[in-house]
Write an enzyme that holds these catalytic residues in place. Structure first.
Site, mmCIF file in Angstrom:
data_model
loop_
_atom_site.group_PDB
_atom_site.id
_atom_site.type_symbol
_atom_site.label_atom_id
_atom_site.label_comp_id
_atom_site.label_asym_id
_atom_site.label_seq_id
_atom_site.Cartn_x
_atom_site.Cartn_y
_atom_site.Cartn_z
ATOM 1 N N SER A 1 22.889 126.203 51.677
ATOM 2 C CA SER A 1 21.910 126.720 52.023
ATOM 3 C C SER A 1 20.686 126.864 51.108
ATOM 4 O O SER A 1 21.056 126.488 49.852
ATOM 5 C CB SER A 1 22.293 128.278 52.196
ATOM 6 O OG SER A 1 20.974 129.281 52.126
ATOM 7 N N TYR B 1 26.010 136.604 49.599
ATOM 8 C CA TYR B 1 25.572 135.490 50.403
ATOM 9 C C TYR B 1 25.209 134.235 49.597
ATOM 10 O O TYR B 1 25.742 133.155 49.433
ATOM 11 C CB TYR B 1 24.744 135.446 51.218
ATOM 12 C CG TYR B 1 24.339 134.276 52.223
ATOM 13 C CD1 TYR B 1 25.266 133.897 53.290
ATOM 14 C CD2 TYR B 1 23.162 133.509 51.964
ATOM 15 C CE1 TYR B 1 24.758 132.669 53.985
ATOM 16 C CE2 TYR B 1 22.842 132.231 52.757
ATOM 17 C CZ TYR B 1 23.800 132.156 53.870
ATOM 18 O OH TYR B 1 23.727 130.861 54.691
#
Length: 259
Positions: free
Chosen positions: A144, A157
């Site tokens: 990501s 995250y």
């Protein structure tokens, strides 16, 4: 069928929705034989239906060893080897701040997100390795933009994606010379339904966050909001045993030019 991946056996964990689903379609279009491990029975059924049964689907938890081992066996299609593993399992933290969490909630949420985002990937590679080695295959992890910048998620995250970023380098060395290991790091993407943390009762999915697509677009040099299909060609390239023959330990940032 012809294509860059003609006849290749592929396993995609978390391939029933979002970027994983787009990757499955891209692999199929290049002639691959694709098996998907998907937690949602509805997503698995929909994927099988829309691909006219071309996808073999295993429904279950990507952090359960027996389920993952079964998926690897199915993906081998009766052979000894597996040509490629793609890991797309992930949950989101909705930018939760560490300072807002109680200690008990932090422990529960941390264990949940690291188990889903990190351990599921390591488990899949661990169990698929003998078959990948037999085929001199490859694996592609899903990172990501949060693996590079403090954006698009909170510390839970982001730290899970940073962990996977490190895993790419370590695994590329550890599994060489038989198995290549690379990653794609998508930026913010419209139309994705990353689920929130059950430990924090986050029921909303990412596609329902107000103004999300507009914020993604404004933060890219190309002024676009990427869609799942926009990332798929990067996965196809990394899985291509000829085109990416000398590529390992690499990360492709498909983020529209982060600003």
């Amino acid at each position: 069928m012809s294509g860059r991946l003609a006849g290749a056996t592929m396993l995609v964990t978390g391939g029933g929705s979002g970027i994983g689903r787009a990757v499955v379609h891209a692999y199929l279009s290049e002639g691959a034989e694709v098996t998907v491990l998907e937690r949602s029975p509805d997503h698995a059924a929909a994927l099988c239906s829309e691909t006219d049964g071309a996808v073999e689907a295993v429904v279950g938890d990507a952090t359960d060893p027996s389920t993952v081992q079964h998926a690897v066996t199915v993906a081998r299609r009766g052979g000894d080897g597996l040509d490629h593993l793609t890991c797309c399992v992930g949950v989101f933290d909705y930018c939760t701040s560490l300072k807002d969490l109680k200690a008990g909630d932090l422990l529960a949420a941390g264990e949940e997100i690291w188990r889903a985002n990190v351990l599921s990937t390591l488990l899949a590679i661990n169990l698929a390795y003998p078959a990948l080695r037999a085929a001199h295959g490859s694996a592609t992890l899903t990172l990501s933009g949060s693996a590079f910048y403090p954006e698009g998620g909170g510390v839970l995250y982001g730290s899970s994606k940073w962990a996977l970023r490190g895993a790419v380098a370590h695994l590329a060395k550890d599994l060489a010379p038989e198995v290549r290991v690379n990653a794609v790091a998508p930026g913010g993407t419209g139309g994705t339904r990353l689920g929130g943390l059950r430990a924090l009762a986050q029921a909303q999915t990412a596609d329902r966050v107000p103004g999300r697509d507009e914020r993604i677009q404004a933060g890219t040099a190309l002024r676009i909001t990427p869609q799942p299909r926009d990332h798929a060609s990067a996965y196809v390239y990394l899985a291509d045993p000829a085109g990416a023959r000398v590529i390992t330990g690499a990360i492709i940032n498909s983020d529209g030019g982060r600003m």
